[in-house]
Scaffold this active site. Structure first.
Site, PDB file in Angstrom:
ATOM      1  N   ASP A 158      35.353 -14.213  -4.328  1.00  0.00           N
ATOM      2  CA  ASP A 158      36.408 -15.454  -4.984  1.00  0.00           C
ATOM      3  C   ASP A 158      35.598 -16.041  -5.855  1.00  0.00           C
ATOM      4  OD1 ASP A 158      35.216 -16.714  -2.885  1.00  0.00           O
ATOM      5  OD2 ASP A 158      36.279 -18.585  -3.505  1.00  0.00           O
TER       6      ASP A 158
ATOM      7  N   PHE B 125      27.329 -13.016 -10.926  1.00  0.00           N
ATOM      8  CA  PHE B 125      28.182 -13.695  -9.848  1.00  0.00           C
ATOM      9  C   PHE B 125      29.428 -12.604  -9.987  1.00  0.00           C
ATOM     10  CE2 PHE B 125      31.813 -16.117  -8.374  1.00  0.00           C
ATOM     11  CZ  PHE B 125      31.048 -16.831  -7.331  1.00  0.00           C
ATOM     12  N   VAL B 126      29.951 -11.990  -8.855  1.00  0.00           N
ATOM     13  CA  VAL B 126      30.857 -11.071  -8.497  1.00  0.00           C
ATOM     14  C   VAL B 126      31.962 -11.589  -8.009  1.00  0.00           C
ATOM     15  CG1 VAL B 126      29.317  -9.105  -9.018  1.00  0.00           C
ATOM     16  CG2 VAL B 126      29.800 -10.115  -6.574  1.00  0.00           C
TER      17      VAL B 126
ATOM     18  N   GLU C  74      30.099  -8.880   6.661  1.00  0.00           N
ATOM     19  CA  GLU C  74      29.859  -9.948   5.421  1.00  0.00           C
ATOM     20  C   GLU C  74      30.265  -9.636   4.058  1.00  0.00           C
ATOM     21  OE1 GLU C  74      30.326 -12.790   4.153  1.00  0.00           O
ATOM     22  OE2 GLU C  74      28.486 -13.873   4.405  1.00  0.00           O
ATOM     23  N   ASP C  75      30.854 -10.018   3.085  1.00  0.00           N
ATOM     24  CA  ASP C  75      31.074  -9.515   1.866  1.00  0.00           C
ATOM     25  C   ASP C  75      29.842  -9.334   0.944  1.00  0.00           C
ATOM     26  OD1 ASP C  75      30.616 -12.237   1.432  1.00  0.00           O
ATOM     27  OD2 ASP C  75      32.400 -12.663   0.477  1.00  0.00           O
TER      28      ASP C  75
ATOM     29  N   LYS D 212      36.362 -16.178   4.220  1.00  0.00           N
ATOM     30  CA  LYS D 212      37.529 -15.031   3.816  1.00  0.00           C
ATOM     31  C   LYS D 212      37.118 -13.844   3.002  1.00  0.00           C
ATOM     32  CE  LYS D 212      39.677 -19.288   2.758  1.00  0.00           C
ATOM     33  NZ  LYS D 212      40.095 -19.902   1.881  1.00  0.00           N
ATOM     34  N   GLY D 213      35.796 -14.057   2.496  1.00  0.00           N
ATOM     35  CA  GLY D 213      35.534 -12.880   1.604  1.00  0.00           C
ATOM     36  C   GLY D 213      35.510 -11.527   2.236  1.00  0.00           C
TER      37      GLY D 213
ATOM     38  N   ARG E  98      40.230 -12.845  -5.370  1.00  0.00           N
ATOM     39  CA  ARG E  98      40.082 -11.861  -4.098  1.00  0.00           C
ATOM     40  C   ARG E  98      40.719 -10.717  -4.044  1.00  0.00           C
ATOM     41  NH1 ARG E  98      37.233 -15.111  -0.579  1.00  0.00           N
ATOM     42  NH2 ARG E  98      37.539 -17.443  -0.420  1.00  0.00           N
TER      43      ARG E  98
ATOM     44  N   ASP F 125      23.408 -13.042  -0.203  1.00  0.00           N
ATOM     45  CA  ASP F 125      22.876 -13.597  -1.660  1.00  0.00           C
ATOM     46  C   ASP F 125      21.773 -14.318  -1.169  1.00  0.00           C
ATOM     47  OD1 ASP F 125      23.065 -14.334  -4.245  1.00  0.00           O
ATOM     48  OD2 ASP F 125      24.192 -16.256  -3.793  1.00  0.00           O
TER      49      ASP F 125
ATOM     50  N   LYS G 167      22.460  -8.836  -2.966  1.00  0.00           N
ATOM     51  CA  LYS G 167      21.731  -9.155  -4.173  1.00  0.00           C
ATOM     52  C   LYS G 167      20.345  -9.731  -3.918  1.00  0.00           C
ATOM     53  CE  LYS G 167      24.980 -12.195  -5.759  1.00  0.00           C
ATOM     54  NZ  LYS G 167      25.631 -13.330  -6.635  1.00  0.00           N
TER      55      LYS G 167
HETATM   56  P1  IMP Z   1      24.300 -16.672   0.977  1.00  0.00           P
HETATM   57  O1  IMP Z   1      24.375 -17.843   1.856  1.00  0.00           O
HETATM   58  O2  IMP Z   1      23.595 -17.371  -0.407  1.00  0.00           O
HETATM   59  O3  IMP Z   1      23.846 -15.392   1.291  1.00  0.00           O
HETATM   60  O4  IMP Z   1      25.888 -16.380   0.315  1.00  0.00           O
HETATM   61  C1  IMP Z   1      26.831 -15.744   1.092  1.00  0.00           C
HETATM   62  C2  IMP Z   1      28.055 -16.172   0.535  1.00  0.00           C
HETATM   63  O5  IMP Z   1      28.242 -16.743  -0.656  1.00  0.00           O
HETATM   64  C3  IMP Z   1      28.916 -14.913   0.577  1.00  0.00           C
HETATM   65  O6  IMP Z   1      29.485 -14.704   1.946  1.00  0.00           O
HETATM   66  C4  IMP Z   1      29.949 -15.604  -0.320  1.00  0.00           C
HETATM   67  O7  IMP Z   1      31.213 -16.199   0.188  1.00  0.00           O
HETATM   68  C5  IMP Z   1      29.339 -16.303  -1.269  1.00  0.00           C
HETATM   69  N1  IMP Z   1      28.686 -15.778  -2.586  1.00  0.00           N
HETATM   70  C6  IMP Z   1      27.452 -15.148  -2.766  1.00  0.00           C
HETATM   71  N2  IMP Z   1      27.446 -14.596  -3.919  1.00  0.00           N
HETATM   72  C7  IMP Z   1      28.629 -14.370  -4.395  1.00  0.00           C
HETATM   73  C8  IMP Z   1      29.207 -13.761  -5.720  1.00  0.00           C
HETATM   74  O8  IMP Z   1      28.554 -13.354  -6.383  1.00  0.00           O
HETATM   75  N3  IMP Z   1      30.682 -13.798  -5.687  1.00  0.00           N
HETATM   76  C9  IMP Z   1      31.413 -14.653  -4.716  1.00  0.00           C
HETATM   77  N4  IMP Z   1      30.860 -15.190  -3.642  1.00  0.00           N
HETATM   78  C10 IMP Z   1      29.418 -15.167  -3.560  1.00  0.00           C
HETATM   79 MG    MG Z   2      31.513 -14.866   2.425  1.00  0.00          MG
END
Ligand code: IMP
Ligand code: MG
Length: 198
Positions: free
Chosen positions: A171, A164-165, A111-112, A55-56, A177, A115, A143
């Site tokens: 969220d 962590f944001v 995507e939000d 949902k981000g 959110r 990471d 990040k």
């Molecule tokens: P990844 O698979 O590790 O790249 O993470 C992607 C998902 O993790 C994002 O779409 C977010 O939903 C969540 N996420 C990663 N870092 C953060 C953060 O700092 N705050 C909130 N959600 C995060």
């Molecule tokens: Mg997300």
């Protein structure tokens, strides 16, 4: 902006947490307008199919879509990888698929935050099998320090440090959110100790 920079929730448990503004709503809006221009520069007349990762990405996607203009269609997909923790489990699961086929379309995955990259790596694999014309990735936040999977975004709003944001769609345990700004979440001492022992 300074007055609204610190948000402290009311209940006792939540009062242990605080949010420090990192990127203001107006900075986000300005950057999204620039990103929309970059995207239309690359695809001046082509119909673009925006796929938001729930949902981000909802607020980012709706603002971006309206700034891009021209021929745009929207769809959504949902994955889960985080649960309610601030650290990823590394496992990605599809929880809601797209409504329509992406075959032959120019797809922009929205995507939000990028990471570890595990989510996007998984999604790009799924989408590539469905024969789109082209795929591009737009993320509001990146990040890079946390990257595990070898993926990159074509359009990045802001590169941020390893914190962590929350806010503007992002969220912590489904909360925050609705904040207009993006801010760094600090957990209180009790909460931190609890997390360390898990
Ligand atoms: P990844 O698979 O590790 O790249 O993470 C992607 C998902 O993790 C994002 O779409 C977010 O939903 C969540 N996420 C990663 N870092 C953060 C953060 O700092 N705050 C909130 N959600 C995060
Ligand atoms: Mg997300």
């Amino acid at each position: 902006m300074a007055k609204s920079a610190r948000y402290t929730p009311k209940s006792r448990r939540k009062a242990l947490e605080s949010v420090r503004t990192l990127i203001t709503h107006s900075q986000i809006q300005r950057r999204i307008a620039e990103m929309a221009q970059e995207i239309r520069r690359d695809f001046p007349v082509e119909p673009l199919h925006l796929v938001g990762v729930l949902k981000g990405s909802v607020f980012f996607l709706t603002d971006l879509a309206r700034q891009i203009g021209g021929d745009i269609s929207l769809d959504f997909i949902a994955v889960s990888s985080y649960g309610s923790e601030t650290h990823t489990s590394g496992q990605v699961k599809l929880t809601r698929d797209l409504d329509s086929s992406i075959e032959g379309k120019t797809v922009i995955v929205v995507e939000d935050i990028l990471d570890t990259g595990m989510t996007l790596q998984y999604l790009l694999r799924v989408f590539e099998q469905r024969k789109p014309r082209r795929i591009r990735v737009a993320v509001l936040l990146d990040k890079p320090e946390r990257r595990i999977a070898k993926v990159r975004a074509d359009y990045v709003g802001f590169t941020i440090p390893n914190e962590f944001v929350v806010g503007y769609g992002l969220d912590y345990a489904e909360r925050y959110r609705n904040l207009l700004d993006v801010g760094v979440l600090t957990l209180g001492a009790k909460e931190k100790n609890r997390k360390k022992t898990q």
